[in-house]
Design an enzyme around this catalytic site. Structure first.
Site, PDB file in Angstrom:
ATOM      1  N   ASN A 174       0.866  -1.181   0.000  1.00 17.63           N
ATOM      2  CA  ASN A 174       0.000   0.000   0.000  1.00 17.63           C
ATOM      3  C   ASN A 174       0.900   1.228   0.000  1.00 17.63           C
ATOM      4  O   ASN A 174       1.452   1.595   1.031  1.00 17.63           O
ATOM      5  CB  ASN A 174      -0.907  -0.013   1.236  1.00 17.63           C
ATOM      6  CG  ASN A 174      -1.778   1.232   1.311  1.00 17.63           C
ATOM      7  OD1 ASN A 174      -1.873   1.990   0.343  1.00 17.63           O
ATOM      8  ND2 ASN A 174      -2.419   1.428   2.454  1.00 17.63           N
ATOM      9  N   TRP A 175       1.013   1.842  -1.173  1.00 13.93           N
ATOM     10  CA  TRP A 175       1.920   2.995  -1.297  1.00 13.93           C
ATOM     11  C   TRP A 175       1.334   4.262  -0.689  1.00 13.93           C
ATOM     12  O   TRP A 175       2.033   5.265  -0.579  1.00 13.93           O
ATOM     13  CB  TRP A 175       2.248   3.234  -2.780  1.00 13.93           C
ATOM     14  CG  TRP A 175       3.265   2.294  -3.347  1.00 13.93           C
ATOM     15  CD1 TRP A 175       3.925   1.294  -2.682  1.00 13.93           C
ATOM     16  CD2 TRP A 175       3.758   2.267  -4.696  1.00 13.93           C
ATOM     17  NE1 TRP A 175       4.793   0.652  -3.530  1.00 13.93           N
ATOM     18  CE2 TRP A 175       4.707   1.236  -4.784  1.00 13.93           C
ATOM     19  CE3 TRP A 175       3.480   3.008  -5.842  1.00 13.93           C
ATOM     20  CZ2 TRP A 175       5.392   0.930  -5.965  1.00 13.93           C
ATOM     21  CZ3 TRP A 175       4.148   2.705  -7.015  1.00 13.93           C
ATOM     22  CH2 TRP A 175       5.097   1.682  -7.074  1.00 13.93           C
ATOM     23  N   LYS A 176       0.027   4.246  -0.385  1.00 11.77           N
ATOM     24  CA  LYS A 176      -0.631   5.447   0.158  1.00 11.77           C
ATOM     25  C   LYS A 176      -0.386   6.625  -0.797  1.00 11.77           C
ATOM     26  O   LYS A 176      -0.516   6.445  -2.003  1.00 11.77           O
ATOM     27  CB  LYS A 176      -0.143   5.707   1.586  1.00 11.77           C
ATOM     28  CG  LYS A 176      -0.251   4.438   2.458  1.00 11.77           C
ATOM     29  CD  LYS A 176       0.003   4.646   3.915  1.00 11.77           C
ATOM     30  CE  LYS A 176      -0.159   3.330   4.667  1.00 11.77           C
ATOM     31  NZ  LYS A 176      -0.063   3.476   6.102  1.00 11.77           N
ATOM     32  N   HIS A 232      -9.558   1.481   4.920  1.00  8.10           N
ATOM     33  CA  HIS A 232      -8.283   1.690   5.604  1.00  8.10           C
ATOM     34  C   HIS A 232      -8.482   2.728   6.707  1.00  8.10           C
ATOM     35  O   HIS A 232      -9.260   3.672   6.547  1.00  8.10           O
ATOM     36  CB  HIS A 232      -7.227   2.168   4.602  1.00  8.10           C
ATOM     37  CG  HIS A 232      -5.848   2.143   5.172  1.00  8.10           C
ATOM     38  ND1 HIS A 232      -5.393   3.105   6.037  1.00  8.10           N
ATOM     39  CD2 HIS A 232      -4.832   1.260   5.029  1.00  8.10           C
ATOM     40  CE1 HIS A 232      -4.143   2.811   6.406  1.00  8.10           C
ATOM     41  NE2 HIS A 232      -3.788   1.691   5.805  1.00  8.10           N
ATOM     42  N   GLU A 284      -6.808   5.156   7.562  1.00 10.27           N
ATOM     43  CA  GLU A 284      -6.552   6.538   7.126  1.00 10.27           C
ATOM     44  C   GLU A 284      -7.761   7.110   6.376  1.00 10.27           C
ATOM     45  O   GLU A 284      -8.030   8.308   6.459  1.00 10.27           O
ATOM     46  CB  GLU A 284      -5.261   6.582   6.292  1.00 10.27           C
ATOM     47  CG  GLU A 284      -4.042   6.380   7.188  1.00 10.27           C
ATOM     48  CD  GLU A 284      -2.852   5.700   6.535  1.00 10.27           C
ATOM     49  OE1 GLU A 284      -2.807   5.586   5.306  1.00 10.27           O
ATOM     50  OE2 GLU A 284      -1.968   5.255   7.296  1.00 10.27           O
ATOM     51  N   GLU A 312      -5.323  -4.251  10.868  1.00  7.82           N
ATOM     52  CA  GLU A 312      -4.266  -3.271  11.074  1.00  7.82           C
ATOM     53  C   GLU A 312      -4.566  -2.478  12.342  1.00  7.82           C
ATOM     54  O   GLU A 312      -5.405  -1.560  12.309  1.00  7.82           O
ATOM     55  CB  GLU A 312      -4.185  -2.300   9.891  1.00  7.82           C
ATOM     56  CG  GLU A 312      -3.871  -2.961   8.572  1.00  7.82           C
ATOM     57  CD  GLU A 312      -3.305  -1.960   7.559  1.00  7.82           C
ATOM     58  OE1 GLU A 312      -2.183  -2.187   7.079  1.00  7.82           O
ATOM     59  OE2 GLU A 312      -3.974  -0.955   7.262  1.00  7.82           O
ATOM     60  N   GLY A 326       2.686   2.790  10.743  1.00  8.68           N
ATOM     61  CA  GLY A 326       3.684   3.839  10.539  1.00  8.68           C
ATOM     62  C   GLY A 326       4.408   4.264  11.806  1.00  8.68           C
ATOM     63  O   GLY A 326       5.097   5.283  11.818  1.00  8.68           O
ATOM     64  N   SER A 355       3.557  -1.679  10.455  1.00 11.29           N
ATOM     65  CA  SER A 355       5.006  -1.741  10.690  1.00 11.29           C
ATOM     66  C   SER A 355       5.612  -3.109  10.404  1.00 11.29           C
ATOM     67  O   SER A 355       6.545  -3.539  11.083  1.00 11.29           O
ATOM     68  CB  SER A 355       5.346  -1.284  12.117  1.00 11.29           C
ATOM     69  OG  SER A 355       4.930   0.057  12.318  1.00 11.29           O
TER      70      SER A 355
END
Ligand code: 13P
Length: 247
Positions: free
Chosen positions: A6-8, A90, A92, A160, A166, A202
């Site tokens: 997942n490159w975000k 997600h 985010e 997650e 992160g 992570s």
């Protein structure tokens, strides 16, 4: 084992091409790899990965098929651009855009209708974990976000813990095992026992073998470490070792 990158909202396009080319040069026995690049890169990354052992997917989609929704992306557009899968819910997206479980479920229905598979994310915050509510929170997210009647072959889940994303903090093996077992039990009650449950937060080459050693962990959803070809490769190698050990 499913290992997803997942490159975000990363990296610059020039680096993305080189990264995808490095991914394309490898394949890992027993590992399915999926890249979730930023939407504007989807077609180009698909071209880079054409003929390689890695799929591409979208990081989000709208719950409507088309219409006046400036800035949004329809699931069908992702499919037309080469996506096989879309990541939904997600943390985010839930935090930055206020997405709730009902919206995630509506997006999942839209995605499934266009032929995309869905990877739905769940996970508790630190406050929720410290309050002893982690399993209740995740179960409620599953109840609300996973559309009723979904076919097992179209669904992947990613657990997650929000506090592990992160941060360099990883849930303990015991906590991962307990949560994945709870999710597995939830799935089994709905004829979805074969759905893979990925862990995210992570994940690095140095901890991947330990995380994959947990029986109900079916792969990883990787953020930061997926931006370094060598680190992502190391995690995929751990996935291949796990796949071999389990077969
Ligand atoms: P990190 O691997 O950077 O913690 O991100 C995890 C994640 O959010 C993947 O979706």
């Amino acid at each position: 084992m499913i290992i997803a990158a997942n490159w975000k909202m990363n990296p610059p396009l020039a680096d993305a091409g080189a990264l995808a080319a490095a991914y394309a040069a490898e394949s890992f026995d027993g590992v399915t790899r999926i890249l979730f690049p930023p939407a504007p890169y989807l077609v180009q990354m698909g071209v880079r990965l054409d003929g390689a052992d890695m799929q591409v997917g979208g990081q989000d989609c709208h719950h409507n098929a088309s219409g006046a929704h400036t800035g949004d992306i329809a699931a069908g557009m992702l499919a037309e651009c080469g996506a096989s899968t879309v990541l939904l819910g997600h943390s985010e997206r839930r935090t930055d855009h206020g997405e709730d479980d009902a919206l995630v479920a509506a997006k999942a229905v839209a995605a499934l209708t266009t032929g995309l598979d869905v990877m739905i994310c769940v996970g508790e915050t630190l406050d929720q974990r410290e309050a002893g509510a982690a399993e209740a929170v995740v179960t409620a997210q599953l109840d609300g976000s996973v559309p009723a009647g979904i076919e097992a072959s179209r669904l992947m889940l990613a657990y997650e813990p929000v506090w592990a994303i992160g941060t360099g903090k990883v849930a303990s093996v015991e906590d991962i095992a307990a949560m994945h077992a709870a999710i597995q039990q939830w799935l089994a009650g709905r004829d979805l026992a074969s759905v893979p449950i990925l862990y995210g937060g992570s994940v690095k080459p140095a901890n991947a073998d330990t995380i994959f050693g947990v029986p109900d962990v079916g792969g990883a959803l990787v953020g930061g470490a997926s931006l370094k070809a060598e680190d992502f490769s190391g995690i995929c190698s751990a996935g291949a070792r796990t796949a071999a050990a389990r077969s």
